[in-house]
Design a protein around this motif. Sequence first.
Motif, short mmCIF file in Angstrom:
data_model
loop_
_atom_site.label_atom_id
_atom_site.label_comp_id
_atom_site.label_asym_id
_atom_site.label_seq_id
_atom_site.Cartn_x
_atom_site.Cartn_y
_atom_site.Cartn_z
N GLY A 1 0.81 -1.22 0.00
CA GLY A 1 0.00 0.00 0.00
C GLY A 1 0.83 1.26 0.00
N ILE A 2 1.90 1.28 0.82
CA ILE A 2 2.77 2.46 0.86
C ILE A 2 3.44 2.68 -0.50
CG2 ILE A 2 4.84 3.44 1.91
CD1 ILE A 2 2.52 3.60 3.75
N SER A 3 3.92 1.59 -1.11
CA SER A 3 4.59 1.71 -2.42
C SER A 3 3.62 2.23 -3.47
CB SER A 3 5.15 0.34 -2.84
OG SER A 3 6.02 -0.18 -1.86
N ALA A 4 2.40 1.72 -3.47
CA ALA A 4 1.42 2.18 -4.45
C ALA A 4 1.06 3.65 -4.24
CB ALA A 4 0.17 1.31 -4.38
N MET A 5 0.92 4.07 -2.97
CA MET A 5 0.61 5.48 -2.70
C MET A 5 1.78 6.38 -3.07
SD MET A 5 -1.71 5.57 0.76
CE MET A 5 -0.42 4.97 1.81
N MET A 6 3.01 5.96 -2.78
CA MET A 6 4.19 6.74 -3.18
C MET A 6 4.23 6.91 -4.70
SD MET A 6 7.15 5.19 -0.67
CE MET A 6 8.46 5.93 -1.65
N TRP A 7 3.94 5.82 -5.40
CA TRP A 7 3.99 5.88 -6.85
C TRP A 7 2.94 6.86 -7.41
CZ3 TRP A 7 6.74 4.56 -11.01
CH2 TRP A 7 6.10 4.56 -12.25
N SER A 8 1.70 6.71 -6.96
CA SER A 8 0.63 7.51 -7.54
C SER A 8 0.65 8.96 -7.07
CB SER A 8 -0.72 6.88 -7.18
OG SER A 8 -0.88 6.83 -5.76
N THR A 9 1.18 9.23 -5.85
CA THR A 9 1.13 10.58 -5.29
C THR A 9 2.33 11.41 -5.70
OG1 THR A 9 -0.06 9.67 -3.39
CG2 THR A 9 0.81 11.90 -3.17
N PHE A 10 3.53 10.84 -5.67
CA PHE A 10 4.74 11.64 -5.84
C PHE A 10 5.58 11.24 -7.06
CE2 PHE A 10 3.97 11.36 -1.20
CZ PHE A 10 3.64 12.68 -0.97
N ILE A 11 5.67 9.95 -7.35
CA ILE A 11 6.74 9.48 -8.24
C ILE A 11 6.32 9.46 -9.70
CG2 ILE A 11 8.20 7.49 -8.76
CD1 ILE A 11 8.32 6.88 -5.83
N VAL A 12 5.07 9.12 -9.98
CA VAL A 12 4.71 8.89 -11.38
C VAL A 12 4.84 10.16 -12.21
CG1 VAL A 12 2.25 9.35 -10.99
CG2 VAL A 12 2.95 7.86 -12.85
N LYS A 13 4.59 11.32 -11.63
CA LYS A 13 4.68 12.55 -12.43
C LYS A 13 6.13 12.86 -12.79
CE LYS A 13 4.40 15.39 -8.22
NZ LYS A 13 3.66 16.48 -7.55
N ARG A 14 7.08 12.59 -11.88
CA ARG A 14 8.50 12.82 -12.21
C ARG A 14 9.02 11.71 -13.11
NH1 ARG A 14 9.71 17.01 -8.96
NH2 ARG A 14 8.70 17.13 -6.92
N PHE A 15 8.51 10.50 -12.92
CA PHE A 15 8.91 9.40 -13.78
C PHE A 15 8.50 9.67 -15.22
CE2 PHE A 15 8.29 5.12 -15.56
CZ PHE A 15 9.54 4.57 -15.30
N SER A 16 7.27 10.13 -15.40
CA SER A 16 6.81 10.44 -16.76
C SER A 16 7.57 11.62 -17.33
CB SER A 16 5.31 10.73 -16.74
OG SER A 16 5.03 11.84 -15.90
N ALA A 17 7.88 12.63 -16.49
CA ALA A 17 8.63 13.78 -16.98
C ALA A 17 10.01 13.36 -17.46
CB ALA A 17 8.75 14.84 -15.88
N ALA A 18 10.66 12.45 -16.74
CA ALA A 18 11.98 11.96 -17.16
C ALA A 18 11.90 11.21 -18.47
CB ALA A 18 12.57 11.08 -16.05
N ALA A 19 10.88 10.37 -18.60
CA ALA A 19 10.76 9.59 -19.84
C ALA A 19 10.48 10.48 -21.04
CB ALA A 19 9.66 8.54 -19.67
N TYR A 20 9.55 11.43 -20.89
CA TYR A 20 9.21 12.31 -22.01
C TYR A 20 10.37 13.24 -22.35
CZ TYR A 20 4.34 10.82 -21.82
OH TYR A 20 3.20 10.08 -21.86
N LEU A 21 11.12 13.67 -21.35
CA LEU A 21 12.27 14.53 -21.64
C LEU A 21 13.34 13.77 -22.41
CD1 LEU A 21 13.72 17.24 -21.27
CD2 LEU A 21 14.58 16.40 -19.08
#
Length: 1238
Positions: free
Chosen positions: A945-965
């Motif tokens: 649960g903590i991992s899923a919340m970390m991913w959806s709340t904080f990490i996915v937006k920076r992860f996608s920004a890194a990939a698109y950049l």
Amino acid sequence: MSCSLLEFCRLQELKTVRDYLFHTQKTEPTEEDSMGQSGPWMQDCVVSLSPCSDLLVVAREQKVVFLSAKWRTDDSGKEEMTLAVSWTGTLSTEEGECVSSCICIPLASQKRSSTGRPDWTCVVVGFTSGYVRFYTELLHEDPVLRLKCRTYEIPRHPGVTEQHEELSILYPAALVTIDGFSLFQSLRACRNQVARAAAAGSDMIQPPPLAYKKWGLQDMDTIVDHSSVGVMTLCVFDQMKNASILGGFNASVKGSPPAMSQYVTVGGGPYTGFYYAVEGSSQPLLSHVALAVASKLTSALFSAASGWLGWNRNKNEEEAIQKQKPKVEPATPLGIRFGLPDSRRHGESICLSPCNTLAGVTDDFGRVTLLDLARGNAIRMWKGYRDAQLGWLQVPEEQSDWEFSMSASLQQRVRRHALFLVIYAPRRGILEVWGMQQGPRVGAFTVGKHCRLLYAGYRLMGVNSVTSQGWRLHTQQVCLLDPITGALRTVNIPFHLALSDKKCERAKDMHLLKRLTAVLRSREALESLLSNKNAPVSSLINITSALYDTLKQHDPNEVDAVLGQLCSSQLKLLQLYTDIQQLHSTADREACSENDELSRVGPTLQRYAQFTSRPSVSFAQDSPDSPLPAHAFLSQIECGEDGQLKVIRGSETEWNQLGNFLFWGCLCGKSPLHKVCDTLQQAGISPQQLLSLLLSVWLQREKEVLQKPEETVRNLHTLFIVLSNMKGAVEESWDPQSVSPWWQQVRSTCIQSHNAAAALLAAFIAHRAAKASISSRADSQSEWEAVSLELEQWVVCVRQLEDVLVLQTLLLVPPPQGAAGSSAAHCSIKTLLEGGTGGIADSVSKWVFRHNLAPERLKEILQKKEDKEADEKPEQSAGEEAQEEKNLLVAVCQRFPHSLTPDLLFAHCCWEYVVQWNKDPEEGQYLCLAVEHLKLVSSPHIQLGISAMMWSTFIVKRFSAAAYLMEKVGKAPKDRLCRRVSLIYDDANAQPFPPHLTSVLFFVTQADSAVEEIPAPELSVEEVWCGAEGPASIAELALEQRGVHYPLVQHHCLLGSLLHAAMTFSLKVKPLSLFDSKGKNAFFRDLTSIQLMPSGDMDPGLISLRQEVNPDILRRHLVCELYNQGLDLRAEEVMLEVEDKDVLGSQLLVLTGQRLSYSLLHSQSQTQAAMELLARLPPTLCTWLKAMDPSELRCPLVPLVQTSRLVGRLIEILPENHAQYSLALHLLEAVEALTTED
């Protein structure tokens, strides 16, 4: 009595006004912006204040801000007027026009019930295009220089004629005057038409005609300001003199002097000009009045700004009006009668006095000149006032007793008036008041250099001798606006300051005597005396007693009953104040039994006192030891009609001061407890208020209480017993099986207090006192112990306070120097209950972050908490402070065995670190520590649960920004681009951020596979903390998360690994292009959703694109890493598989240079032979070696034989035509020379 500056209003949102008017000039914040309204920005604006002070207009260029009056209640409960922003916008309609002048004219109400307040306020704005809009018509094609208004004034002498109302508009070479009566009627008619059109949903408006006069001012080079003095009639002598001068010897003189309008202008050539227009000339009538404003202003003006003029037009009509300008009437020439010639002096402004006989003129020489308008000459001059701003004050004489029965108009004529000139010198930051005409300076104030002096010079429009009867309208004549503080102040001048020097002292005494006599007739005198801070208590008692005795000797029907009651109540309060003071001077000590609870929590109290007794800075006047003045005591206690005293709950500081005065001497043992309480009981103060005051001083002075806990606890116990025995404290009908409101008041105060130690001690004492009270009420013959709901609540409260004390002691431990995080948090029972079930773990996790406690260290402490045998062994390596931190943390975990389980604490620490990383992405170690804490969570359900919340709340937006950049640039981005999406977290090592993303996804997959094998944990809290109401804990939210879609997580892991490899090996690759459309659409989705994943059948084009990634780059990187670690033999084996030997040779050449640079320049064992060799090296090679950085080598101590072998390999793989081949030969010679020397 002297001059004074009185603040009557304050401007709100000054920074908003400034930012709106000036935001186009500054695109980036500067140091000046950070200082607030410190610059002279208001000097560049057009500012106008309504005489009624209910509207302020600030304009600059095309923009304007309206501030309207609002009433609000301050912190002390007093009503105060403020000016708040009601509308902002653009007024210009012509291209390139700007606001050049503005005035606010309040229009009088025509209702019979009106008391003199304005019906509404009209804003008249002049523009550089020549338009004057009320918004009204084009009167002249030159820029508008100045707008001025004259309203009705009651004549003070029988021979003075009434002046008509008028609005004057100055252009560079023309003066337009509009009759006030005609303007007033036109504005009222237009406003009524706007209201009818708005109600009918129509926009067809037919403006009424408006009469005006237009004079072409001649014989003056430049005109910058003017004053319309009004209609005047010359005496016969002046009439004959003017006829002789103008017409010569044969001039004819009319029988009656004609009425003339006098206009005075300032500028240049001459410096001041006097114009006279004979009444009776024809007035042009304008039939088409363009009273218009942009449609976007209509609703805002009418709703927020008390109804300014304006109505809507459709777009076609507006365009037609703009294309067809109104016809401009020609000006009637008006020659100058005479002037004050001064070729070098140029006037800047003129300010007309309220009596229309004097005028103040400023010029560019820094002079202020006083003009006598009747004689046309200068009678006084001040120098040293560059950029001065002028205003006038007309002060009436104080009213006599027989004047109160007169009407307002008659009083105005009978009473004398004094005239003062107010000069504000912004260069010197001083405001001066001068008596007229030759009077001295009667006042001077230092006000700052950026203020604006606002002087309207007019009052309400639409008032005449009939409608003004019975009105007592108060308008501000002169106001000073401070743009730094937003304060709007007026000048208060006593009338006697205008009298001559010989009579000044006597007049001042008479004035003071008159004021004193008037005040003494009311109870204001006694209230003013009792509120004096410096008056001795004995004097207050004597004066009040004498006044009270005098009142009792008079007939009761002739004496003010309220004043007599005030004297009686204040005497009672003063006597109580004196008695309490005298009792504090005698000590009284009582013996009491030993407190077992105090000895039990003694060690914790000592540690708590150690952390709270650290030195801090405070002001002397805020010290609790400062004595309470008599006026403060009287202001906080009032006497009711029944003679009972009631304490007025004011601010927290005042309440604590009163509590200190009444009870601190008792708590310290310096005062007799029973006598003080008896005195307070006899005074009639309720026991509940006394209890509240006692608890406030006990909690406020926690530091002093902990210095002598045994003595203060003993005295507090006695005070509790005495107060609870007072009449009205504990109800006689109270059933011990129910909750007592008296003891509930103590519990509520302790529950809300952040002073944990003082609250716990008070709970101990109150618990014991309540138990004794219940025991005394129980049947004395019964052998059974009384069981009470009251005692059960005390047991819970004491247990909670003990837990809070231990937790607060841990939170007060100071962090190491340089640690991140905010100051120590303060907790109470109320805050912990409102924080929900996870509030305790959240507080400890913030402490862990602030102290930068390593995850492994935290795990070790939690394990030793469970292992008692290991806990008994002392740690030799840890210091005293670290050992104390560990003991406190273990103690807290033992007090909260359910709320601080290892999994819950690690989960909250993980979440705290990832939240801090999200606030400051540059601190990438926070994300690393969050992953470390997540790794230590043993429950797969919570971990998932903590991992899923970390991913959806904080990490996915920076992860996608890194990939698109990376997809956009086609390679690993540079540092500047990385920081835009927070890809770099460690400046020293330039470590990329995606590995931790992959770690989080790895925990998701690992926990998802173990969820089915292990049951979900059951979360619980301690029994005494079951009443927690608030947000759910992180662990509870984690358990509520849905299961993830395993293939989707694997899909993201693959992309994370690809990003990591591309950044580590500097690959030129577009990561998203390596996936088909299904794979791209599945990225960055919710991990719990079901997405279409790529199938096994791959597109041949995609397969070829994936094969374009050159594996030779990885082999070269591996060779360099092996050489960097000193593993030369293994590197030679891998080198055989490298295809691009030229690039590898260049990379290994740098590594060889780093090794040789370390041996020659950075090694501590430098030999003389090595220094001689360094001197014999070629200059290019020597410079190249000095530029190398050996710190990048993980194994710099490599035998010279291996380095010589590496250089030999370089010579073999580099072609002779390579640019660095000669450098490799020089390196070979240097290494061989070093090997020979060894």
